[in-house]
Scaffold this motif. Structure first.
Motif, PDB file in Angstrom:
ATOM      1  N   TRP A   4      -1.887 -31.409  31.883  1.00 42.79           N
ATOM      2  CA  TRP A   4      -0.661 -32.100  32.537  1.00 42.79           C
ATOM      3  C   TRP A   4      -0.638 -32.028  34.335  1.00 42.79           C
ATOM      4  O   TRP A   4      -1.397 -30.896  34.622  1.00 42.79           O
ATOM      5  CB  TRP A   4       0.767 -31.540  32.056  1.00 42.79           C
ATOM      6  CG  TRP A   4       0.944 -31.557  30.452  1.00 42.79           C
ATOM      7  CD1 TRP A   4       0.350 -30.562  29.630  1.00 42.79           C
ATOM      8  CD2 TRP A   4       1.275 -32.609  29.847  1.00 42.79           C
ATOM      9  NE1 TRP A   4       0.500 -31.023  28.554  1.00 42.79           N
ATOM     10  CE2 TRP A   4       1.127 -32.315  28.608  1.00 42.79           C
ATOM     11  CE3 TRP A   4       1.542 -33.873  30.168  1.00 42.79           C
ATOM     12  CZ2 TRP A   4       1.557 -33.017  27.568  1.00 42.79           C
ATOM     13  CZ3 TRP A   4       2.013 -34.788  29.015  1.00 42.79           C
ATOM     14  CH2 TRP A   4       1.841 -34.397  27.827  1.00 42.79           C
ATOM     15  N   LEU A   5      -0.015 -32.673  34.774  1.00 41.40           N
ATOM     16  CA  LEU A   5       0.173 -32.345  36.080  1.00 41.40           C
ATOM     17  C   LEU A   5       1.788 -32.615  36.599  1.00 41.40           C
ATOM     18  O   LEU A   5       2.491 -33.671  35.983  1.00 41.40           O
ATOM     19  CB  LEU A   5      -0.572 -33.639  36.949  1.00 41.40           C
ATOM     20  CG  LEU A   5      -0.453 -33.368  38.505  1.00 41.40           C
ATOM     21  CD1 LEU A   5      -1.584 -33.797  39.066  1.00 41.40           C
ATOM     22  CD2 LEU A   5       0.623 -34.286  39.209  1.00 41.40           C
ATOM     23  N   VAL A   6       2.227 -31.584  37.173  1.00 38.97           N
ATOM     24  CA  VAL A   6       3.548 -31.557  37.555  1.00 38.97           C
ATOM     25  C   VAL A   6       3.663 -31.835  39.155  1.00 38.97           C
ATOM     26  O   VAL A   6       2.894 -31.097  39.759  1.00 38.97           O
ATOM     27  CB  VAL A   6       4.542 -30.444  37.198  1.00 38.97           C
ATOM     28  CG1 VAL A   6       4.638 -30.489  35.521  1.00 38.97           C
ATOM     29  CG2 VAL A   6       4.064 -29.283  37.567  1.00 38.97           C
ATOM     30  N   GLN A  33      10.408 -41.228  31.148  1.00 40.41           N
ATOM     31  CA  GLN A  33       8.641 -40.993  30.874  1.00 40.41           C
ATOM     32  C   GLN A  33       8.375 -39.531  31.210  1.00 40.41           C
ATOM     33  O   GLN A  33       7.816 -39.032  30.256  1.00 40.41           O
ATOM     34  CB  GLN A  33       7.774 -41.977  31.675  1.00 40.41           C
ATOM     35  CG  GLN A  33       6.306 -42.177  31.205  1.00 40.41           C
ATOM     36  CD  GLN A  33       5.571 -43.152  32.089  1.00 40.41           C
ATOM     37  OE1 GLN A  33       6.180 -43.884  32.717  1.00 40.41           O
ATOM     38  NE2 GLN A  33       4.415 -42.986  31.729  1.00 40.41           N
ATOM     39  N   ALA A  34       8.987 -39.114  32.299  1.00 44.40           N
ATOM     40  CA  ALA A  34       8.521 -37.914  32.537  1.00 44.40           C
ATOM     41  C   ALA A  34       9.105 -36.680  31.512  1.00 44.40           C
ATOM     42  O   ALA A  34       8.576 -35.849  31.193  1.00 44.40           O
ATOM     43  CB  ALA A  34       9.039 -37.299  33.701  1.00 44.40           C
ATOM     44  N   TYR A  50       1.068 -29.759  41.624  1.00 48.41           N
ATOM     45  CA  TYR A  50       0.916 -30.817  43.032  1.00 48.41           C
ATOM     46  C   TYR A  50       2.034 -30.467  43.746  1.00 48.41           C
ATOM     47  O   TYR A  50       3.084 -30.810  43.766  1.00 48.41           O
ATOM     48  CB  TYR A  50       0.784 -32.181  42.428  1.00 48.41           C
ATOM     49  CG  TYR A  50       0.402 -33.177  43.429  1.00 48.41           C
ATOM     50  CD1 TYR A  50      -0.708 -33.344  43.853  1.00 48.41           C
ATOM     51  CD2 TYR A  50       1.584 -33.935  44.010  1.00 48.41           C
ATOM     52  CE1 TYR A  50      -0.905 -34.571  44.720  1.00 48.41           C
ATOM     53  CE2 TYR A  50       1.461 -35.050  44.820  1.00 48.41           C
ATOM     54  CZ  TYR A  50       0.179 -35.286  45.235  1.00 48.41           C
ATOM     55  OH  TYR A  50      -0.143 -36.072  46.145  1.00 48.41           O
ATOM     56  N   HIS A  51       1.691 -30.384  45.146  1.00 46.55           N
ATOM     57  CA  HIS A  51       2.535 -30.473  46.284  1.00 46.55           C
ATOM     58  C   HIS A  51       2.961 -31.882  46.675  1.00 46.55           C
ATOM     59  O   HIS A  51       1.810 -32.459  47.110  1.00 46.55           O
ATOM     60  CB  HIS A  51       2.343 -29.675  47.219  1.00 46.55           C
ATOM     61  CG  HIS A  51       2.654 -27.795  47.124  1.00 46.55           C
ATOM     62  ND1 HIS A  51       2.008 -27.241  48.137  1.00 46.55           N
ATOM     63  CD2 HIS A  51       3.545 -27.306  46.514  1.00 46.55           C
ATOM     64  CE1 HIS A  51       2.363 -26.087  48.009  1.00 46.55           C
ATOM     65  NE2 HIS A  51       3.516 -26.143  47.039  1.00 46.55           N
ATOM     66  N   SER A 117       6.974 -37.740  38.030  1.00 44.79           N
ATOM     67  CA  SER A 117       6.927 -36.225  38.389  1.00 44.79           C
ATOM     68  C   SER A 117       6.068 -35.327  37.514  1.00 44.79           C
ATOM     69  O   SER A 117       5.781 -34.159  37.635  1.00 44.79           O
ATOM     70  CB  SER A 117       8.019 -35.682  38.754  1.00 44.79           C
ATOM     71  OG  SER A 117       8.992 -35.781  37.328  1.00 44.79           O
ATOM     72  N   VAL A 118       5.793 -35.856  36.285  1.00 44.53           N
ATOM     73  CA  VAL A 118       5.537 -35.141  35.072  1.00 44.53           C
ATOM     74  C   VAL A 118       4.539 -35.998  34.354  1.00 44.53           C
ATOM     75  O   VAL A 118       4.896 -36.933  33.855  1.00 44.53           O
ATOM     76  CB  VAL A 118       6.345 -34.375  34.073  1.00 44.53           C
ATOM     77  CG1 VAL A 118       5.701 -33.630  32.848  1.00 44.53           C
ATOM     78  CG2 VAL A 118       7.169 -33.534  34.756  1.00 44.53           C
ATOM     79  N   MET A 119       3.220 -36.004  34.365  1.00 45.41           N
ATOM     80  CA  MET A 119       2.190 -36.770  33.935  1.00 45.41           C
ATOM     81  C   MET A 119       1.095 -36.242  33.105  1.00 45.41           C
ATOM     82  O   MET A 119       0.687 -35.036  33.161  1.00 45.41           O
ATOM     83  CB  MET A 119       1.711 -37.711  34.724  1.00 45.41           C
ATOM     84  CG  MET A 119       0.900 -37.007  35.902  1.00 45.41           C
ATOM     85  SD  MET A 119       0.454 -38.092  37.293  1.00 45.41           S
ATOM     86  CE  MET A 119       2.145 -38.128  37.834  1.00 45.41           C
ATOM     87  N   GLY A 120       0.602 -36.896  32.031  1.00 43.83           N
ATOM     88  CA  GLY A 120      -0.390 -36.371  31.255  1.00 43.83           C
ATOM     89  C   GLY A 120      -1.905 -36.404  31.921  1.00 43.83           C
ATOM     90  O   GLY A 120      -1.970 -37.437  32.726  1.00 43.83           O
TER      91      GLY A 120
END
Length: 134
Positions: A4-6, A33-34, A50-51, A117-120
């Motif tokens: 994931w990425l936040v 979705q997030a 991630y900033h 803001s939240v993704m796979g």
């Protein structure tokens, strides 16, 4: 395992603050979705931090410490959080510019859905960003 990425604005919640805290619940997500992505996270999944806005770079790796539960900052049952713990900082932050320029990352959600803001992530995408940050 899933990847994931936040995203977080460093002025609101930075990687440094996250490391000081040692654990946090990931709140404030108000996009369906997030939110659905939060619900799919499993304990032990790896997460890139991630900033956004300032810096625009992946700066570290976290892991899911607790799966989704009701967001304690709202009574609205639609919104959930997960607990995250920091794992390690990247030696070199991986900028959005680097990600966009990398052919292996051309289809990454960070480029295609920049506001999410939240993704796979696919394992290959996660691994490539780690490689770029070493």
């Amino acid at each position: 395992m899933n990847y994931w990425l936040v995203k977080s604005e460093p002025v609101k919640y930075s990687w440094q603050k996250f490391n000081q805290d040692g654990r946090t619940f990931w709140d404030g997500v108000r996009n369906y979705q997030a939110r659905n992505n939060l619900k799919e996270m499993k304990q032990g999944d790896l997460v890139l931090f991630y900033h956004s806005n300032e810096g625009k770079a992946v700066v570290g790796i976290a892991k899911v410490a607790k799966e989704f539960y009701q967001d304690p900052t709202t009574e609205d049952p639609n919104w959930v959080v997960v607990d995250l713990e920091p794992v390690e900082s990247l030696k070199n932050p991986v900028t959005l510019e680097q990600i966009k320029a990398d052919t292996q990352l051309k289809d990454i959600g960070l480029v295609r859905q920049g506001r999410l803001s939240v993704m796979g992530l696919k394992r290959e995408e996660f691994d490539r960003i780690i490689e770029l940050g070493s």
